[in-house]
Write a protein that holds these residues in place. Sequence first.
Motif, PDB file in Angstrom:
ATOM      1  N   LEU A 173       0.840  -1.200   0.000  1.00  0.00           N
ATOM      2  CA  LEU A 173       0.000   0.000   0.000  1.00  0.00           C
ATOM      3  C   LEU A 173       0.874   1.249   0.000  1.00  0.00           C
ATOM      4  CD1 LEU A 173      -3.017   0.754   0.247  1.00  0.00           C
ATOM      5  CD2 LEU A 173      -2.708   0.854   2.700  1.00  0.00           C
ATOM      6  N   THR A 193      -0.488   4.895  -7.723  1.00  0.00           N
ATOM      7  CA  THR A 193      -1.763   4.409  -8.253  1.00  0.00           C
ATOM      8  C   THR A 193      -2.771   5.548  -8.316  1.00  0.00           C
ATOM      9  OG1 THR A 193      -1.337   2.222  -7.330  1.00  0.00           O
ATOM     10  CG2 THR A 193      -3.610   2.729  -7.900  1.00  0.00           C
ATOM     11  N   VAL A 219      -4.548   7.068 -11.652  1.00  0.00           N
ATOM     12  CA  VAL A 219      -6.006   7.096 -11.750  1.00  0.00           C
ATOM     13  C   VAL A 219      -6.480   8.511 -12.044  1.00  0.00           C
ATOM     14  CG1 VAL A 219      -8.120   6.909 -10.393  1.00  0.00           C
ATOM     15  CG2 VAL A 219      -6.438   5.070 -10.316  1.00  0.00           C
ATOM     16  N   VAL A 220      -5.929   9.483 -11.321  1.00  0.00           N
ATOM     17  CA  VAL A 220      -6.367  10.868 -11.479  1.00  0.00           C
ATOM     18  C   VAL A 220      -6.002  11.395 -12.867  1.00  0.00           C
ATOM     19  CG1 VAL A 220      -5.917  13.225 -10.687  1.00  0.00           C
ATOM     20  CG2 VAL A 220      -6.437  11.442  -9.036  1.00  0.00           C
ATOM     21  N   LEU A 221      -4.848  10.971 -13.388  1.00  0.00           N
ATOM     22  CA  LEU A 221      -4.433  11.409 -14.728  1.00  0.00           C
ATOM     23  C   LEU A 221      -5.010  10.526 -15.838  1.00  0.00           C
ATOM     24  CD1 LEU A 221      -0.681  12.273 -14.039  1.00  0.00           C
ATOM     25  CD2 LEU A 221      -2.556  13.887 -14.383  1.00  0.00           C
ATOM     26  N   SER A 222      -5.902   9.577 -15.474  1.00  0.00           N
ATOM     27  CA  SER A 222      -6.508   8.658 -16.455  1.00  0.00           C
ATOM     28  C   SER A 222      -5.455   7.918 -17.270  1.00  0.00           C
ATOM     29  CB  SER A 222      -7.476   9.388 -17.394  1.00  0.00           C
ATOM     30  OG  SER A 222      -8.425  10.120 -16.667  1.00  0.00           O
ATOM     31  N   GLN A 223      -4.378   7.490 -16.601  1.00  0.00           N
ATOM     32  CA  GLN A 223      -3.317   6.707 -17.239  1.00  0.00           C
ATOM     33  C   GLN A 223      -3.422   5.249 -16.823  1.00  0.00           C
ATOM     34  OE1 GLN A 223      -0.642   7.951 -19.225  1.00  0.00           O
ATOM     35  NE2 GLN A 223      -2.288   9.436 -19.356  1.00  0.00           N
ATOM     36  N   PRO A 224      -2.852   4.323 -17.614  1.00  0.00           N
ATOM     37  CA  PRO A 224      -2.766   2.943 -17.122  1.00  0.00           C
ATOM     38  C   PRO A 224      -1.919   2.909 -15.843  1.00  0.00           C
ATOM     39  CG  PRO A 224      -1.878   3.117 -19.359  1.00  0.00           C
ATOM     40  CD  PRO A 224      -2.290   4.481 -18.957  1.00  0.00           C
ATOM     41  N   ILE A 225      -2.315   2.055 -14.886  1.00  0.00           N
ATOM     42  CA  ILE A 225      -1.608   2.005 -13.596  1.00  0.00           C
ATOM     43  C   ILE A 225      -0.194   1.454 -13.800  1.00  0.00           C
ATOM     44  CG2 ILE A 225      -1.725   1.122 -11.235  1.00  0.00           C
ATOM     45  CD1 ILE A 225      -4.076   2.915 -12.107  1.00  0.00           C
ATOM     46  N   TRP A 255       2.067  -0.147 -12.100  1.00  0.00           N
ATOM     47  CA  TRP A 255       2.534  -1.485 -11.703  1.00  0.00           C
ATOM     48  C   TRP A 255       1.758  -2.602 -12.397  1.00  0.00           C
ATOM     49  CZ3 TRP A 255      -1.035  -4.408  -8.805  1.00  0.00           C
ATOM     50  CH2 TRP A 255      -2.076  -3.694  -8.203  1.00  0.00           C
ATOM     51  N   ILE A 256       0.690  -2.235 -13.140  1.00  0.00           N
ATOM     52  CA  ILE A 256       0.027  -3.225 -13.994  1.00  0.00           C
ATOM     53  C   ILE A 256       0.758  -3.284 -15.342  1.00  0.00           C
ATOM     54  CG2 ILE A 256      -2.113  -3.785 -15.231  1.00  0.00           C
ATOM     55  CD1 ILE A 256      -2.518  -4.197 -12.326  1.00  0.00           C
ATOM     56  N   MET A 288      -0.178  17.407  -8.120  1.00  0.00           N
ATOM     57  CA  MET A 288      -0.054  15.971  -8.405  1.00  0.00           C
ATOM     58  C   MET A 288       1.223  15.396  -7.812  1.00  0.00           C
ATOM     59  SD  MET A 288      -2.623  14.803  -9.813  1.00  0.00           S
ATOM     60  CE  MET A 288      -1.838  13.202  -9.828  1.00  0.00           C
ATOM     61  N   THR A 324       0.541  14.886  -4.194  1.00  0.00           N
ATOM     62  CA  THR A 324      -0.375  13.751  -4.046  1.00  0.00           C
ATOM     63  C   THR A 324       0.388  12.433  -4.146  1.00  0.00           C
ATOM     64  OG1 THR A 324      -2.113  15.046  -5.103  1.00  0.00           O
ATOM     65  CG2 THR A 324      -2.448  12.679  -4.995  1.00  0.00           C
ATOM     66  N   ILE A 334       2.839  12.036  -1.086  1.00  0.00           N
ATOM     67  CA  ILE A 334       2.283  11.985   0.266  1.00  0.00           C
ATOM     68  C   ILE A 334       1.339  10.809   0.485  1.00  0.00           C
ATOM     69  CG2 ILE A 334       0.664  13.209   1.776  1.00  0.00           C
ATOM     70  CD1 ILE A 334       2.043  15.810   0.911  1.00  0.00           C
ATOM     71  N   PHE A 335       0.550  10.399  -0.563  1.00  0.00           N
ATOM     72  CA  PHE A 335      -0.563   9.493  -0.283  1.00  0.00           C
ATOM     73  C   PHE A 335      -0.175   8.068   0.097  1.00  0.00           C
ATOM     74  CE2 PHE A 335      -4.761  11.243  -0.453  1.00  0.00           C
ATOM     75  CZ  PHE A 335      -4.440  12.554  -0.697  1.00  0.00           C
TER      76      PHE A 335
END
Lengths: 213, 213, 213
Positions: free
Chosen positions: B41, B48, B52-58, B60-61, B124, B127, B130-131
């Motif tokens: 995590l 991650t 998600v926020v930038l609408s990109q593929p993740i 680590w996938i 960003m 984000t 920090i997250f």
Amino acid sequence: MTTEYFHFLGILGVAFFAVSGTLLGHEKKINGFGVVVVACLTALGGGTIRDVVLSQPIFWISSPDYLLSTYAAIIGTILFIRYMPPLSNYYFIFVDAVGLAIFNIMGIEKALIEGTGMIIAITMGMTTGIFGGLMRDVVCREIPLVMQGDVYASACLAGGLTYAALFSLDAPYAWCILGSVVVTVVLRAGATRWGWRVNLFKKRQAAPSDKEQ
Amino acid sequence: MTTEYFHFLGILGVAFFAVSGTLLGHEKKINGFGVVVVACLTALGGGTIRDVVLSQPIFWISSPDYLLSTYAAIIGTILFIRYMPPLSNYYFIFVDAVGLAIFNIMGIEKALIEGTGMIIAITMGMTTGIFGGLMRDVVCREIPLVMQGDVYASACLAGGLTYAALFSLDAPYAWCILGSVVVTVVLRAGATRWGWRVNLFKKRQAAPSDKEQ
Amino acid sequence: MTTEYFHFLGILGVAFFAVSGTLLGHEKKINGFGVVVVACLTALGGGTIRDVVLSQPIFWISSPDYLLSTYAAIIGTILFIRYMPPLSNYYFIFVDAVGLAIFNIMGIEKALIEGTGMIIAITMGMTTGIFGGLMRDVVCREIPLVMQGDVYASACLAGGLTYAALFSLDAPYAWCILGSVVVTVVLRAGATRWGWRVNLFKKRQAAPSDKEQ
């Protein structure tokens, strides 16, 4: 015109939630830029989850207005706290309730535009309204407002149903918004003032064995 | 070449955060695979959310390297803890600071590539940095580092501004990265060592009535 | 046929997790619609994260069945709690374990369909299984089940490996599912009953200096 309303509502909603995040951060003695983080999380969190779930571009990436509104509200609140007399906790409840009411409507509206049914739209409204404040409370290690048993999610639901009812009666858009916001805020403020509660587990709560458990 | 740098930085960043998650998990006496969950995590959470926020593929996938780096760092840290003398808490702060600095840059960089403005890019970056640590602390029921009032989000912001300044001066890419990492880590380490603080609510904090509240 | 199985499993999984969320909400004395919020978060949270990470449409937006199943399970549990004798905590552990086992499989399956490798698929399975319950515990301010050091993430991992093994042996789909669910639930229930633990940090835990730290 609907789009303009929608944009304006969003700008207003993030500002209210940014104020509520800053107030809670200050109350919890978070100092420095941690307050900015918690205020941003509160202001942008619920709408971000809404857009992610609806597979939409994130609202605050598409238009920088939302970020500017958030930062302006944070700076304003910090200046207010520094130079003005302390506020009672009641203002925090009120500011949070207005943010809740606005984001509730925006979640319902955006889901309906995406063509979902009403049950999903109302769920999305509650998600959008509740999650910013929920994350704020979790990060600040508070008992989340929505878990405190006051009228909170219920007020959100009532506001959503009001919006749906007025909308289906073809009321003007401004009336739908105003009606829904008034219902949510009045229920929430009244519940805080007079201690209204919604009891789902009436039987157990009344039992004398409750204390031991 | 920028892409290679970027990939290498990411591999390094997830490893640092995986170590920090494992260390905190161990300190909180989480045993068994719960430690792996909290370390993953921490390592993958911030990036991650960024993707998600930038609408990109993740990230680590798309490339299994990141997961392998995460798992390798977790296993290495567990072996270290089992067979080596205990570490002081200072190492945790340092490892967390390096992870923060690296992910900060990666968030800014990826947002700029997507064509956002600088205010969104810096948001960003914070984000992303920090997250991961924020979720680690929430799940471990710690007061989040970013909420403790030390220089944390501020160090992240200073590192981001350094990166932006060097970048706009056309400094070589390696210098931008190095400058930003050094600023973040030095500010964070110095603040921990000498107790630097950023006070946004100076007036109230100094008031004598503060204790009662 | 696989799609039908998958849909049915999902309906079942959200119902189990909705029950577990409602039970924990009741135990934590959350009343009113806050219980609905925590139950929805538990039921839909893990799968939502899975779909977001895999860049898929969110499952409960695509088909309203999942929301209906969630709400039906919540209402049923509330009625049960109101009118039936209190349940022991063991039922909560059991219901949570079944939900964990089902969502674990669904995460692995959906990742494999997207063409990821096995290491990413098993990570996605654990993510899907664990995160709904993790968010439930965080929001209710409980020590997350996955962090309590019992067999939890390990049971999830064992269930995932069982599924992968049966799948690669070309076992019928129903057997893969059944085998994986049985392994996860038995390990989890057995661990709760007989106190099995997985110790990653054996050396430190045994040290006498441990108490002081």
